[in-house]
Design an enzyme around this catalytic site. Structure first.
Site, PDB file in Angstrom:
ATOM      1  N   LYS A  13       1.173  11.144  -2.203  1.00  0.00           N
ATOM      2  CA  LYS A  13       0.398  10.152  -2.915  1.00  0.00           C
ATOM      3  C   LYS A  13       0.228   9.028  -1.186  1.00  0.00           C
ATOM      4  O   LYS A  13      -0.719   8.741  -0.790  1.00  0.00           O
ATOM      5  CB  LYS A  13       0.657   9.203  -3.654  1.00  0.00           C
ATOM      6  CG  LYS A  13       0.591  10.564  -4.466  1.00  0.00           C
ATOM      7  CD  LYS A  13       1.192   9.332  -6.364  1.00  0.00           C
ATOM      8  CE  LYS A  13       2.443   8.996  -6.542  1.00  0.00           C
ATOM      9  NZ  LYS A  13       3.664   9.313  -6.295  1.00  0.00           N
ATOM     10  N   ARG A  89       0.624   6.041 -14.777  1.00  0.00           N
ATOM     11  CA  ARG A  89       1.664   6.193 -15.058  1.00  0.00           C
ATOM     12  C   ARG A  89       1.290   6.839 -16.013  1.00  0.00           C
ATOM     13  O   ARG A  89       2.490   8.496 -16.459  1.00  0.00           O
ATOM     14  CB  ARG A  89       2.850   6.120 -13.951  1.00  0.00           C
ATOM     15  CG  ARG A  89       2.671   6.291 -11.980  1.00  0.00           C
ATOM     16  CD  ARG A  89       4.781   5.488 -12.178  1.00  0.00           C
ATOM     17  NE  ARG A  89       4.939   5.661 -11.014  1.00  0.00           N
ATOM     18  CZ  ARG A  89       5.066   6.173 -10.116  1.00  0.00           C
ATOM     19  NH1 ARG A  89       4.536   4.441  -9.300  1.00  0.00           N
ATOM     20  NH2 ARG A  89       6.020   6.478  -9.474  1.00  0.00           N
ATOM     21  N   ARG A 128      12.989  10.739   3.698  1.00  0.00           N
ATOM     22  CA  ARG A 128      11.671   9.989   4.205  1.00  0.00           C
ATOM     23  C   ARG A 128      12.627   8.837   4.484  1.00  0.00           C
ATOM     24  O   ARG A 128      13.570   8.122   3.924  1.00  0.00           O
ATOM     25  CB  ARG A 128      11.311   9.644   2.939  1.00  0.00           C
ATOM     26  CG  ARG A 128      10.532   8.287   2.783  1.00  0.00           C
ATOM     27  CD  ARG A 128       9.405   8.320   1.856  1.00  0.00           C
ATOM     28  NE  ARG A 128       9.993   8.181   0.340  1.00  0.00           N
ATOM     29  CZ  ARG A 128       8.964   8.132  -1.012  1.00  0.00           C
ATOM     30  NH1 ARG A 128       7.600   8.411  -0.740  1.00  0.00           N
ATOM     31  NH2 ARG A 128       9.404   7.723  -1.992  1.00  0.00           N
ATOM     32  N   ARG A 161      14.943   4.669   1.148  1.00  0.00           N
ATOM     33  CA  ARG A 161      14.852   3.508  -0.181  1.00  0.00           C
ATOM     34  C   ARG A 161      16.324   4.203  -1.022  1.00  0.00           C
ATOM     35  O   ARG A 161      16.688   5.291  -1.427  1.00  0.00           O
ATOM     36  CB  ARG A 161      13.670   4.438  -0.714  1.00  0.00           C
ATOM     37  CG  ARG A 161      12.295   3.210  -0.497  1.00  0.00           C
ATOM     38  CD  ARG A 161      10.982   3.915  -0.937  1.00  0.00           C
ATOM     39  NE  ARG A 161      11.114   4.147  -1.920  1.00  0.00           N
ATOM     40  CZ  ARG A 161       9.817   4.306  -2.799  1.00  0.00           C
ATOM     41  NH1 ARG A 161       8.690   4.824  -1.494  1.00  0.00           N
ATOM     42  NH2 ARG A 161       9.668   4.684  -4.107  1.00  0.00           N
ATOM     43  N   ARG A 172      12.913  10.500 -11.508  1.00  0.00           N
ATOM     44  CA  ARG A 172      11.308  10.060 -11.618  1.00  0.00           C
ATOM     45  C   ARG A 172      10.804  11.283 -11.738  1.00  0.00           C
ATOM     46  O   ARG A 172      10.171  11.392 -11.845  1.00  0.00           O
ATOM     47  CB  ARG A 172      11.492   9.749  -9.932  1.00  0.00           C
ATOM     48  CG  ARG A 172      11.853   7.845  -9.500  1.00  0.00           C
ATOM     49  CD  ARG A 172      12.555   8.152  -7.751  1.00  0.00           C
ATOM     50  NE  ARG A 172      10.972   7.486  -7.595  1.00  0.00           N
ATOM     51  CZ  ARG A 172      11.453   8.001  -5.872  1.00  0.00           C
ATOM     52  NH1 ARG A 172      12.320   8.162  -5.264  1.00  0.00           N
ATOM     53  NH2 ARG A 172       9.856   7.934  -5.593  1.00  0.00           N
TER      54      ARG A 172
HETATM   55  P1  AMP Z   1       6.592   4.486  -5.587  1.00  0.00           P
HETATM   56  O1  AMP Z   1       6.900   3.444  -4.494  1.00  0.00           O
HETATM   57  O2  AMP Z   1       5.098   4.578  -6.249  1.00  0.00           O
HETATM   58  O3  AMP Z   1       7.489   5.811  -5.554  1.00  0.00           O
HETATM   59  O4  AMP Z   1       7.175   3.474  -7.269  1.00  0.00           O
HETATM   60  C1  AMP Z   1       8.390   3.639  -6.876  1.00  0.00           C
HETATM   61  C2  AMP Z   1       8.483   2.466  -7.945  1.00  0.00           C
HETATM   62  O5  AMP Z   1       8.231   1.561  -8.436  1.00  0.00           O
HETATM   63  C3  AMP Z   1       8.697   4.248  -9.078  1.00  0.00           C
HETATM   64  O6  AMP Z   1       9.622   4.776  -9.841  1.00  0.00           O
HETATM   65  C4  AMP Z   1       8.415   2.853 -10.608  1.00  0.00           C
HETATM   66  O7  AMP Z   1      10.016   1.972 -10.987  1.00  0.00           O
HETATM   67  C5  AMP Z   1       8.630   1.358  -9.584  1.00  0.00           C
HETATM   68  N1  AMP Z   1       6.273   1.650  -9.951  1.00  0.00           N
HETATM   69  C6  AMP Z   1       5.672   2.220  -9.169  1.00  0.00           C
HETATM   70  N2  AMP Z   1       4.565   2.437 -10.170  1.00  0.00           N
HETATM   71  C7  AMP Z   1       4.114   1.949 -11.148  1.00  0.00           C
HETATM   72  C8  AMP Z   1       4.205   2.006 -12.293  1.00  0.00           C
HETATM   73  N3  AMP Z   1       2.371   2.801 -12.462  1.00  0.00           N
HETATM   74  N4  AMP Z   1       4.330   1.903 -13.279  1.00  0.00           N
HETATM   75  C9  AMP Z   1       5.762   1.815 -13.363  1.00  0.00           C
HETATM   76  N5  AMP Z   1       6.370   1.500 -12.368  1.00  0.00           N
HETATM   77  C10 AMP Z   1       5.829   2.060 -11.447  1.00  0.00           C
END
Ligand code: AMP
Length: 223
Positions: A13, A89, A128, A161, A172
């Protein structure tokens, strides 16, 4: 134009949203990036989100809504469109986003989901690496840095990360199936969702997405 990209962690993404943003002159808004920025700044919100993110769980809808609302208003005031990455989400967040956009006299035009199998996701996420300084993302398999462990852009060190380790990755994926997939069904039923096959090279996925967006634009200009 207001777009959003869906897909489990590791589907690509972030990479695709950034490239599509440049191509269609849209600002890339990643809720994961916004939350990580709060964490780096050490704000109360960032400290609260830290553990949740590390466990691979979702941060509360209300917290994310406020961040998204502020950023969305700021971007739209510049006259540009938006490509969301990682938001919404779940069904509640979808309603929040549609409410925010309605208040700002806009609409969510199209969502695209990046489809890929779990095995490939695990492989990608474990490989990653992220730059400590400029946050550029590399992948040791298909987008490695020129020098091991060093960022090509700024020369700083790369790190893995906390949520890219097996337990958090598994969590996740569970959250994605439980919370995000029902939301995708809702959008699909309303004709606002397209799906793209994401287990291809970055370029192939990007070209496919560009074509989908163009087809959507052509459909809008004809109707
Ligand atoms: P990402 O970088 O999109 O993989 O997001 C990393 C982490 O940030 C996720 O696993 C969640 O803990 C948090 N996060 C990101 N976007 C959201 C969202 N829309 N709602 C809730 N938590 C989020």
């Amino acid at each position: 134009m207001i777009l959003t990209l869906f897909g489990p962690a590791g589907a690509g993404k972030g990479t695709q949203a950034s490239q599509l943003g440049k191509r269609f002159d849209l600002t890339h808004l990643s809720t994961g990036d916004l939350l990580r920025a709060e964490r780096r700044l050490g704000t109360a919100l960032g400290r609260k989100a830290d553990e949740i993110i590390n466990r691979g769980e979702l941060v509360g809808d209300g917290v994310v809504r406020e961040l998204v609302k502020k950023e969305t208003a700021r971007i739209l005031a510049t006259g540009k469109g938006i490509i969301y990455d990682g938001y919404p989400r779940n069904l509640n967040q979808l309603r929040d986003l549609e409410g925010i956009l309605t208040e700002l006299n806009c609409d969510l035009d199209l969502g695209i989901s990046l489809d890929i199998n779990d095995e490939r996701l695990l492989e990608r996420l474990s490989a990653r690496r992220v730059c400590k300084n400029c946050h550029r993302v590399f992948n040791l398999i298909f987008d490695p840095p020129k020098r091991k462990g060093i960022c090509d852009t700024c020369g700083a060190q790369l790190f893995q990360r906390n949520d890219d380790y097996p337990d958090a990755i598994a969590k996740r994926l569970v959250e994605y199936r439980r919370q995000t997939e029902p939301m995708l069904d809702d959008l699909r039923q309303r004709g606002k969702l397209k799906s793209a096959y994401a287990d291809q090279s970055i370029t192939e996925v990007r070209e496919n997405l560009i074509q989908m967006i163009r087809d959507w634009q052509d459909g809008v200009s004809v109707s």
